[in-house]
Structures are given as structure tokens and as C-alpha cells.
Design a protein around this motif. Structure first.
Motif, short mmCIF file in Angstrom:
data_model
loop_
_atom_site.label_atom_id
_atom_site.label_comp_id
_atom_site.label_asym_id
_atom_site.label_seq_id
_atom_site.Cartn_x
_atom_site.Cartn_y
_atom_site.Cartn_z
N VAL A 21 0.84 -1.20 0.00
CA VAL A 21 0.00 0.00 0.00
C VAL A 21 0.87 1.25 0.00
N LEU A 22 1.93 1.22 0.81
CA LEU A 22 2.78 2.41 0.92
C LEU A 22 3.57 2.68 -0.35
N THR A 23 3.85 1.63 -1.12
CA THR A 23 4.70 1.83 -2.29
C THR A 23 3.91 1.95 -3.58
N THR A 24 2.58 1.81 -3.53
CA THR A 24 1.84 2.00 -4.78
C THR A 24 1.27 3.40 -4.89
N ARG A 25 1.31 4.13 -3.75
CA ARG A 25 0.82 5.50 -3.86
C ARG A 25 1.96 6.42 -4.22
N ASP A 26 1.62 7.51 -4.87
CA ASP A 26 2.65 8.47 -5.25
C ASP A 26 2.82 9.52 -4.17
N TYR A 27 4.01 9.61 -3.68
CA TYR A 27 4.29 10.71 -2.76
C TYR A 27 5.80 10.88 -2.73
N ARG A 28 6.23 11.96 -2.15
CA ARG A 28 7.66 12.20 -2.08
C ARG A 28 8.29 11.15 -1.17
N GLY A 29 9.44 10.64 -1.56
CA GLY A 29 10.11 9.66 -0.72
C GLY A 29 9.62 8.25 -0.94
N ARG A 30 8.73 8.07 -1.91
CA ARG A 30 8.21 6.74 -2.16
C ARG A 30 9.32 5.79 -2.59
N LYS A 31 10.20 6.32 -3.43
CA LYS A 31 11.31 5.48 -3.92
C LYS A 31 12.15 4.97 -2.77
N LEU A 32 12.38 5.87 -1.79
CA LEU A 32 13.19 5.49 -0.64
C LEU A 32 12.50 4.36 0.12
N VAL A 33 11.19 4.54 0.36
CA VAL A 33 10.43 3.50 1.06
C VAL A 33 10.54 2.19 0.30
N ASP A 34 10.39 2.28 -1.00
CA ASP A 34 10.48 1.10 -1.85
C ASP A 34 11.82 0.40 -1.67
N ALA A 35 12.89 1.20 -1.73
CA ALA A 35 14.23 0.64 -1.63
C ALA A 35 14.45 0.02 -0.25
#
Lengths: 628, 415
Positions: free
Chosen positions: A447-461
Motif C-alpha cells: 500500500v505504501l509503495t503503490t501510492r505516489d508521494y515524495r520519498g516513495r522510492k526510498l520507502v520502496d528501496a
């Protein structure tokens, strides 16, 4: 904002009232049915905090179960006797034993000289170099074996095609140590391969402990991965794009080259990149099939840990990590630029596998498909069948002796010996425990990585890093960090070995939940959630009412994955379960394999049965796994 | 930019209904692009308000800011007079209908409509079942509660989405291009139904569409948006007859836009009602909605018809045109004005003689599109093109003329 200032005095007060921050405001807002409204507000407020709470919990869990333990291990590489130093790391980098001729680079030699030696006939690869070499060979083999499979699955229609397509997931979740046993049973001196060869009068071969065996075993694992991702891409090619190209004058081959290939090759590259990363960090296969003669980095890390040389092990693990992460990063960069998923396309029409009156060209293609099918069947079925066969054959033909041995060991085994039932019981318990942790964790991260927001890439990584860290390092970190205990504000906190194993399995499994649930969530029309929210549902409620029911196949698949990963996990468990009662079925197999193959294959069959049964159970409880 | 048409700009709003939705200097940026730029709007209770514009003009973002799916980077959104800053969509009491309807595919029609009743008591003391039945009857789908959404046609889904959005009794209904996935005939039928439901419930409605004809047909007031800002906010007729900018003039309906320098000011005239001549007959469908009176909602400025005006000779290149311009115009000023195709009268040869050549334009037929009722003809006029409407077939070189009062001046640049 000009005349907003005039209302500014009133606005915060209004907002506070809506939030119901004080009891007075809340009752004020609900004139009539104050009590039910208050109850509703309380429930709403609780609901609203579920998602942030779960997210915070996931982060905490990741920190405790993964980042802290792994951190403690990696720090050992630069911390010797309480002081920080790069000596050990530099030592590893300069040691030709590890890096081969490349070590010269770190020892200050000129790149030209190093390159010259690497191109020369007497090059030394070192452990890292060899690991990369075998990974590259394995990648080639996997693509070579997987690509025709994608062609057949995407372009031909035949009975069982869908089932076959679903089955391509299976090798990936098969316990690696079981597959290793299967390959030993196939390639060993008395294995099925040699039996088959001598039956037709050919000389026998000795493939065990050779690079070939390792590469074939890796292809067994990774070729289906290549097939899966490539098939998916091939099926998403829009037939009307090809038809447009044809109508513009391109021949069939030209249309394939200009329209189909550009859409398919990113998927092939993805399969290849993942294969390389997985085989670079390979452990149980090489341990079982290669012995220490073909040691890869991971095997060496394990060996160093057993010799209690933690600093050098950590340094070597860092080198391994750098290579894996570098590659994964490069791949993700590439993926980010190439994820143009076309939706709702009309896929290319499939050919019938057996046309009524084939032309010469068609017949030729079918002969090729048949040959490929034969090779694929051999590679994928041989190890499993060999294992089954070996488990019921002895020196004097068919026998149940190996299973009898397991029963006997269960009844009379000494405390220090590995017994079958505890292994089965532990595996199931750890599997259920890991599933209980990995499934909510994976869903929250998805859920956290399918929404667009700043820092999403970091969360993903941050969330996906566990995929690229070796199980050995995770296991060691948990052992030294949590099992041996940590001092927190003067209190020693120690986690039981069983909990540590569950933690390791959950960390290994949840990325797969993310990978199966995430794309489904991503593909959902966001206006569905927005509709639910406009109708009064909180974010958590919308997830529960709308998103999760719609991605249930993905959730079920993720659960099956997480469970299967736990059942087959070897690397972390072998570190954590050393000398304890927490051994699992894969550990039991490894203990048996060193002494006698028979009981190991019997144990392997038990593992296969338990894993398959669990799959059926998960499937039943979760409904059909259509998305798999 | 069209400030005289902003509601409340001159305090002339005859309708004193309270403001239901207010945007106050609202902006929203995505990275470097500004989707919505300093938008201020006031939408009154019970008003049917439409945001219209080409794709990328910020109309949908504006709707999403009201719904709470987006947060403004600057400015304030108020619903019912209260700032909704930080308030999530579920607490805003709005109903939303999306372009693709977004029906929950795993629920029946009835479950879809009832979904919002999980979070709010059904209005009017009804039970859930009664409320669902009531709504399905309202949208003319009685007895469909047990169907699955995928058994419905596009138009039926759209109506279920309406019923679902209305079920909890929202204060504001937000419609995001709810018709654009339907074919033209169905679209016209449904928009009449949407309008009827809106009237019946007197629910404040914000409607987003890229279709200017649709906007004119259903709305009490229209905001024509361009590049994140409304160019004009006014009732449909005002937007059609007196576009505030060149963009509005060209976006809403066909138009002929001229630009030129004032040669002479030929005398002031009394405010006249001549302006509206011709328009009733030739306006597109639906503009003449009987319940509506000019400027009834939001008090769009009737600035021009109430002020002093002057007949002005403007050099537009090929000819010198006589137009009715604002009274403060002076020689040397630059004027931009437009003349609707239906106001370009085709002259027969006999008529041409003896006419003041100023407003006679001669051009050759470049193309003709048969539209059914009329034919849209494009004339080559110098290096420009004129659009005229005719019921007779035309060819060759023809002359058209317009009345100075039918020219609408939308830009006036002083020397």
C-alpha cells in the motif's frame, strides 16, 4: 491567500471541531443523536489511525528484524577490537584469493596492467570473480532455457497452457536444498543420469561437484522466472500494433523486430538481471552440488562464520552486497524507464500447436518446440523424479528402507541427532509464524509503495533491500544481535532462537507478498478508493472494503509464497539453528545429505509433500489463485 | 481577465443563497507545472456550476481539491463556509461521480448504493433498504439492486454511480466528466436526467466537462478554464454572447475573431437591447432553458449593456469594420472583437449594393460541413478564414455582413 486572512481566525477553530479534539466540541457538533455520533467518531478516529500505526509497526519490525541485525554484522567489517578501521575491508579487496587479478586495482596497480592480465590466459578470478562467472553462465543458461518457453506459452494455444504458465512459479518456491538433493540424485555416481546412460550403453559421466551441475541447477530455478516475465510482456503486446506495422509494409520478421521485440526485451533483461543477482548470492545449491571446491562468496561467508572469523566474513559480505545492490539499482533504474504497461490490449492470436495440414515451415517450428519440450521436461522433472526414485531404491532395488530409517531415527534418535518429526513440526510452526508476520507487513508495504508521494522510492528501496541481502548475513545478525541479546537502557533483551528463525523467514518472505499484492493494487483504478472515501470510508476502511477484496488472488499468492519461502529457507536457518532444537526440514536434509543420500531424499519427499499440502490449504482458504 | 464577470465582484448577485463551495486563491502544483493557479470561485447552494476547458486546464484538479483528493499548495477551500483544510475526503460530505463510474465490481448494485450508508445514517429516517430503493427509483433503475455492475450498460452504470454518490445525502455533488465514456445520443439523454435530478434535489453540483456544448446546456453558471485559471465565470448565455477573452470566444462555439486599430469614433449610442437580437434563434440546444434568467445566479456582470457605448471604425486589415465598442474608446486604441457565425448574414447580390462597405466581407468558399440543420461554411477571406452558418448550399465568392451591435469587443488595449 489575500482575503483568506479574514477567515483565518475562524478556520482553525472549525477544523478543531471537525476533528473532535475536545469532548465539548464533539457533543456540540452532534446535536441530536449525540451518543451514537460520539461512538461513531471514536470508531472513525481509531480506524483512521490503523494504517499509520501499521506502517509504523512495519518500519519498527523491519528495523528490529532486519536493519539492526544486518547493521551489527556489517559494522564488524570496519570495527576490530572496539576501534574503527578499514583494514579488514581493504585486506579483502587486495586479496587475490577473493578478487583474483582485480585485487591488483585495489593494491594500486595500473588498470591497464590488471586488464592485460585478466585478458591473458593465466587470469585468476578469485572467489568473487568465480561467483560472478558462474552467475553469468547461469544467467545465460537460464535465458537460453527460458526464452523458448516464453515463445511457446505466448504464441501457441494448447490444452494445459494456462496450467503450465501457472506452474512456472513452482521451481522458484521449491526449497533449494530439496532441489539440490534432487540434482545429486540425478547427477551422482549412482544417479538416474548415469543409470540411463549405461542402460543405452553410453559411458557414464561424473557431473557432481562440477560447474555444469551448478549451472543446470541454477537454470532449473531461474529459467522459469525468465519465462514468466517474458511471457507476460509478450502477451501484453497489442495485436493491432503488429497489424499496423504489417499494413504499413513490414514483413512478419520486420514487424517482430520493430514492434514485438522492443516490448519483449526489457522483460528478458529483467529476468536476466534478477537471475544474475539470485545466482550471485547462491548458497545451498553450491554447498550441495559444488562442495567447497566451487565455493562462491556466500559459501565462503558461511565458512568464515563457522570459523568465527566474523570481521573477514562481514567484509566479504559487504563486497557481495555492493555487487548485488549495484546490479539491482541499475536494473531498477532501467525498469523505472521502461514500465509502460499497456492495459486492455488485444493480445496476439495464438497458433494451434497441431495444425491440420502444416506447411514445411510450420512443421519445422513444431519439431523445434518438441525438442525444446523434451529438454525442458528433462531439466525440470529429472531432479524431482530422481529424488522420488532415489527415496525408494536401495542397492537391491525398490525398498522403503530410507523411510524406515526416518521412523527409526524418530523413535530412537539421540538428543543431539536430527529427528524427522521436530523438523516437520518446526517447519510448519515457523511457516505459520512467518506468514502471520509477512502477510500484513507485505500488504502494508504494498500500500505504501503503490501510492505516489515524495520519498516513495526510498520507502520502496528500504522495504525491498531484504531481497538482496544474503540469508547468511541476516541469520548471523539475528544470532549475534537478538539471540545473544542486546543491551537496551541497562536491560538485556534476548530473543529466543525460534522467534529469531520466524523473524528471518518473515523478512525473507514479505518482499514476495509485496511483489504479488503491489501490482494488483497499482492496477486498481484509484477512483475506486476515492469513491469509497468520498462516501465516508477512511483510508483503512477503503483498503479493507474495496482494495483487498479486489486483489485477493494476489494476497493468496503472496501468502503461498511467504509460506513456501519459509518452508524452504535454508541460509539464515542454518546459521540460527546450529546446535539448537530449532532445525527445520531443509536443515534436516542438509544434515542427512552429508552422510547418506537415501534418508536425505526421503526427507526431501516429506518436505515436498508438506509444502504441496500447505499450498492446497492456502488455496482452499483463499479462493482461487487466478492472478498467479 | 473577465473580472467583471466574477461572482460577487460587483456585489450585484441577485441570488442571495449562501455560498456552498468557496475557493479562495487556491493553487496546486505538480513539480514544475501549475495545474491550478490562484483560483477563486464562489458556488452558491443549489447551483449547477460547471468547470469547462480543454484537457490540462486544471478543471479536474479543481474538482479534486474540492473533494479533498488533493491538497492545495496555497489558498483555502471552504465548504458550507468552513475551511476544510486537512479534512480528508470522507469527512467532507461530498458525493463524487467519476468518468469511469468506479463502481465496486465485487459488490452488487444495491451494495454499491448502500456503501456510503455504512458511514452515515440514511437521510429522512429511512432504513438502508428503503434508501437504496428510493435512490434507484430516482435514477430510473428500480429493481436493479441485485444485479452485478458488469451486467449493466454504460448509461446504467453512470446512473448507479449517481445513486451511490447521492445515497448518504451529500451537501455537494461533484461530477468528473460523467458522460464522456458514453455515445452522443445517450449523453444528451443522460445530461437531461442529471439536470432533472439536480433540480429535484436542489443539490449544489460541480460538474467538470471538456464539452462546451454540454456545459452550456446544463449549467447555471460556467467557469471556462485555461491553464489553471478561469478566464470567465458567468451564466452560459453571457459566456456565449460576451466572451471575456479571445480564448473563451474561440473555445465556446464557433466564432470569428477580429483584431485592429480604431480609426474613428463615430458617436455614442444609448445602451440598447439590440445586442441580444438573433441569438435566441441560432443558439445551440439548451441555452434557452426556461427556468433561467440572465444573470440570475451569481450576478454575472452585465457590464456592457448597462454602460455607455460607441460605434467605432476599426481597421481589421481587409476592411474597416464598424463595431459597437465601450464608450471610452479612442482613436488609435487596439480592439479585439468577435462575431458569431450565425450573425454573419449572407448577402444576396442585390442587397450588397448601397450598403455601407464597412461590414461587408467578401470571401470564397473553402469548405463546407453539412451538420444536418445547418451547414458550416468556411470562407477564405484574405489570408484568414471566416466561419458562417447557412441552410442553403453555397459556392464561389460570396459576401457576408454583420451588424455593429453583433460584434462583441472582448479586449481593449489603449494607445
Amino acid at each position: 491567500m489575500t482575503d483568506g486572512s479574514g477567515d483565518a481566525g475562524g478556520a482553525p477553530g472549525d477544523a478543531a471541531e471537525d476533528g473532535g479534539t475536545t469532548p465539548g466540541d464533539a457533543s456540540d457538533a452532534a446535536d441530536g443523536d449525540a451518543s451514537s455520533a460520539a461512538a461513531r467518531t471514536a470508531r472513525d478516529r481509531a480506524e483512521r489511525r490503523i494504517l499509520p500505526a501499521l506502517a509504523a509497526g512495519t518500519v519498527l519490525l523491519l528495523a528490529v528484524l532486519f536493519y539492526y541485525p544486518v547493521g551489527t554484522v556489517l559494522v564488524e567489517a570496519v570495527r576490530v577490537d572496539g576501534r574503527y578501521t578499514l583494514e579488514v575491508l581493504v585486506g579483502v579487496l587486495r586479496d587475490p584469493f577473493y578478487l583474483g587479478d582485480l585485487a591488483g586495482l585495489f593494491a594500486g596497480e595500473s588498470p591497464l596492467a590488471v586488464a592485460g592480465r585478466l585478458l591473458g590466459p593465466d587470469r585468476r578470478l578469485g572467489i568473487v570473480g568465480f561467483t560472478a562467472y558462474q552467475a553469468a553462465l547461469s544467467t545465460l543458461a537460464s535465458v537460453a532455457l527460458g526464452l523458448p518457453g516464453a515463445y511457446v506459452l505466448a504464441r501457441f494455444e494448447f490444452p494445459g497452457r494456462r496450467t503450465l504458465r501457472s506452474l512456472t512459479i513452482l521451481p522458484f518456491v521449491l526449497p533449494s536444498i530439496m532441489v539440490a538433493v534432487g540434482f545429486v540424485a540425478t547427477f551422482g555416481d549412482d544417479g538416474t543420469l548415469n543409470a540411463a546412460l549405461s542402460a543405452v550403453g553410453l559411458p557414464t559421466v561424473d557431473l557432481l561437484f562440477t560447474l555444469e551441475a551448478v549451472v543446470i541447477a541454477h537454470a532449473f530455478y531461474n529459467a522459469p522466472l525468465v519465462t514468466r516475465v517474458t511471457t507476460a510482456a509478450w502477451e501484453s503486446v497489442d495485436a493491432s500494433a503488429v497489424e499496423t506495422a504489417r499494413s504499413l509494409g513490414a514483413g512478419p520478421f520486420r514487424a517482430f523486430r520493430d514492434v514485438v521485440a522492443p516490448q519483449v526485451y526489457p522483460a528478458v533483461l529483467m529476468g536476466a538481471a534478477l537471475t544474475f543477482v539470485f545466482t550471485f548470492g547462491t548458497f545451498p545449491i553450491v554447498l550441495a552440488l559444488g562442495g567447497f571446491e566451487l565455493a562462491t562468496v556466500e559459501v565462503f561467508v558461511y565458512r568464515l562464520i563457522r570459523n568465527l572469523e566474523y570481521a573477514e566474513a562481514a567484509a566479504l559480505a559487504i563486497v557481495e552486497l555492493a555487487v548485488s545492490l549495484g546490479l539491482l539499482y541499475a536494473y531498477l533504474r532501467y525498469e523505472a524507464r521502461h514500465t509502460v504497461r499497456s492495459r486492455g490490449v488485444r493480445p496476439l492470436p495464438r497458433h494451434r500447436l497441431l495444425p491440420a495440414s502444416p506447411s514445411f515451415g510450420q512443421a519445422l517450428v513444431r519439431v523445434g518446440v518438441a525438442a525444446y519440450a523434451l529438454v525442458a521436461l528433462t531439466v525440470f522433472l529429472a531432479p524431482v523424479l530422481s529424488m522420488l526414485l532415489a527415496s525408494v531404491t536401495g542397492p537391491d532395488g525398490l525398498t522403503l528402507e530410507h523411510y524406515r530409517f526416518l521412523v527409526e531415527r524418530q523413535r530412537t534418535g539421540a538428543a543431539f541427532q536430527v529427528r524427522p518429526w521436530p523438523a516437520v513440526r518446526n517447519s510448519l510452526l515457523f511457516g505459520v509464524g512467518a506468514l502471520a508476520v509477512a502477510l500484513p507487513m507485505g500488504v502494508v508495504v504494498a500500500v505504501l509503495t503503490t501510492r505516489d508521494y515524495r520519498g516513495r522510492k526510498l520507502v520502496d528501496a528500504v522495504a525491498m533491500a531484504p531481497l538482496s541481502i544474503s540469508g547468511i548475513v541476516v541469520g548471523l545478525g539475528l544470532l549475534r544481535g537478538l539471540v545473544f541479546g542486546v543491551e537496551v537502557w541497562g536491560t538485556r533483551i534476548a530473543v529466543g532462537g525460534a522467534l529469531a528463525v520466524v523473524a528471518a523467514h518473515a523478512v525473507a518472505g514479505y518482499p514476495f507478498v509485496v511483489r504479488t499484492v503491489g501490482p494488483g493494487l497499482d492496477a486498481l483504478d484509484r477512483s475506486l478508493v476515492e469513491s469509497a472515501r468520498a462516501l465516508g470510508a477512511s483510508r483503512a476502511r477503503a483498503l479493507l472494503d474495496v482494495e483487498l477484496p479486489l486483489v485477493r488472488p494476489g494476497v493468496v499468492a503472496g501468502a503461498a509464497f511467504a509460506f513456501a519461502i519459509s518452508m524452504g529457507e535454508f541460509s539464515a536457518t542454518v546459521v540460527l539453528a546450529t546446535g539448537t532444537e530449532q532445525y527445520t526440514m531443509p536443515i534436516a536434509i542438509e544434515r542427512f545429505i552429508g552422510r547418506r543420500l537415501g534418508p536425505a531424499t526421503a526427507m526431501g519427499v516429506v518436505l515436498l509433500l508438506v509444502t504441496s499440502a500447505s499450498f492446497v490449504v492456502i488455496d482452499r482458504f483463499g479462493g482461487e489463485t487466478g492472478g498467479l | 481577465m473577465g473580472s467583471e464577470d466574477r461572482p460577487g465582484g460587483d456585489g450585484a448577485a441577485p441570488d442571495d443563497a449562501p455560498v456552498a463551495v468557496e475557493l479562495d486563491g487556491v493553487s496546486r502544483r505538480y513539480g514544475d507545472t501549475t495545474a491550478v493557479s490562484d483560483v477563486s470561485l464562489r458556488i452558491r447552494e443549489g447551483e449547477f456550476f460547471t468547470l469547462v476547458g480543454p484537457s490540462g486546464c486544471g478543471k479536474t484538479t479543481t474538482l479534486r481539491l474540492i473533494a479533498g483528493f488533493e491538497a492545495p499548495d496555497a489558498g483555502t477551500v471552504r465548504l458550507g463556509g468552513r475551511s476544510v483544510e486537512g479534512l480528508p475526503p470522507e469527512d467532507r460530505n461530498v458525493g463524487v461521480v467519476f468518468q469511469n463510474y468506479a463502481l465496486f465490481p465485487h459488490m452488487t448494485v444495491g451494495e454499491n448504493v448502500a456503501y456510503g450508508l455504512n458511514f452515515a445514517e440514511p437521510p429522512g429516517g429511512l432504513t438502508r433498504e428503503e434508501r437504496v430503493r428510493e435512490l434507484l427509483e430516482l435514477v430510473d433503475l428500480p429493481g436493479m439492486a441485485d444485479r452485478d455492475p458488469d451486467e449493466l450498460s454504460g448509461g446504467q452504470r453512470q446512473r448507479v454511480a449517481m445513486a451511490r454518490a447521492l445515497a448518504p445525502g451529500p451537501e455537494v455533488l461533484l461530477l468528473d466528466e460523467p458522460m464522456s465514456a458514453l455515445d452522443a445520443q445517450l449523453r444528451e439523454r443522460l445530461r437531461a436526467q442529471v439536470k432533472a435530478i439536480q433540480r429535484e434535489l436542489s443539490i449544489t453540483t460541480v460538474y467538470v466537462t471538456h464539452d462546451q456544448e454540454e456545459a452550456l446546456a446544463v449549467s447555471d453558471r460556467v467557469a471556462v478554464m485555461r491553464e489553471g485559471t478561469p478566464d470567465q465565470v458567468a451564466p452560459p448565455r453571457t459566456v456565449y454572447r460576451r466572451p471575456a477573452t479571445r480564448f473563451v470566444a474561440e473555445f465556446v462555439g464557433d466564432n470569428n475573431v477580429f483584431e485592429g486599430r480604431v480609426e474613428a469614433v463615430e458617436g455614442h449610442v444609448e445602451p440598447s437591447d439590440q445586442v441580444d437580437r438573433n441569438i435566441h434563434e441560432n443558439a445551440p440546444h439548451g441555452v434557452g432553458s426556461p427556468v433561467e434568467t440572465e444573470g440570475s445566479v451569481g450576478g454575472a456582470g452585465n457590464a456592457e449593456s448597462g454602460t455607455d457605448a460607441a460605434i467605432t471604425a476599426v481597421d481589421v486589415g481587409e476592411t474597416v469594420a464598424r463595431v459597437r465598442a465601450p464608450g471610452d474608446v479612442a482613436v488609435g486604441d487596439r480592439l479585439s472583437f468577435c462575431v458569431r457565425p450565425e450573425n454573419l448574414r449572407i448577402l444576396r447580390d442585390a442587397e450588397e449594393d448601397g450598403r455601407d462597405p464597412a461590414n461587408v466581407l467578401r470571401g470564397s468558399v473553402a469548405s463546407a460541413e453539412f451538420l444536418g440543420e445547418t451547414t458550416r461554411v468556411r470562407l477564405s477571406w484574405g489570408d484568414r478564414e471566416l466561419v458562417v452558418r447557412t441552410t442553403d448550399p453555397l459556392s464561389g465568392t460570396i459576401s457576408v455582413a454583420f451588424d455593429p451591435a453583433d460584434a462583441h469587443v472582448f479586449a481593449h488595449e489603449r494607445r
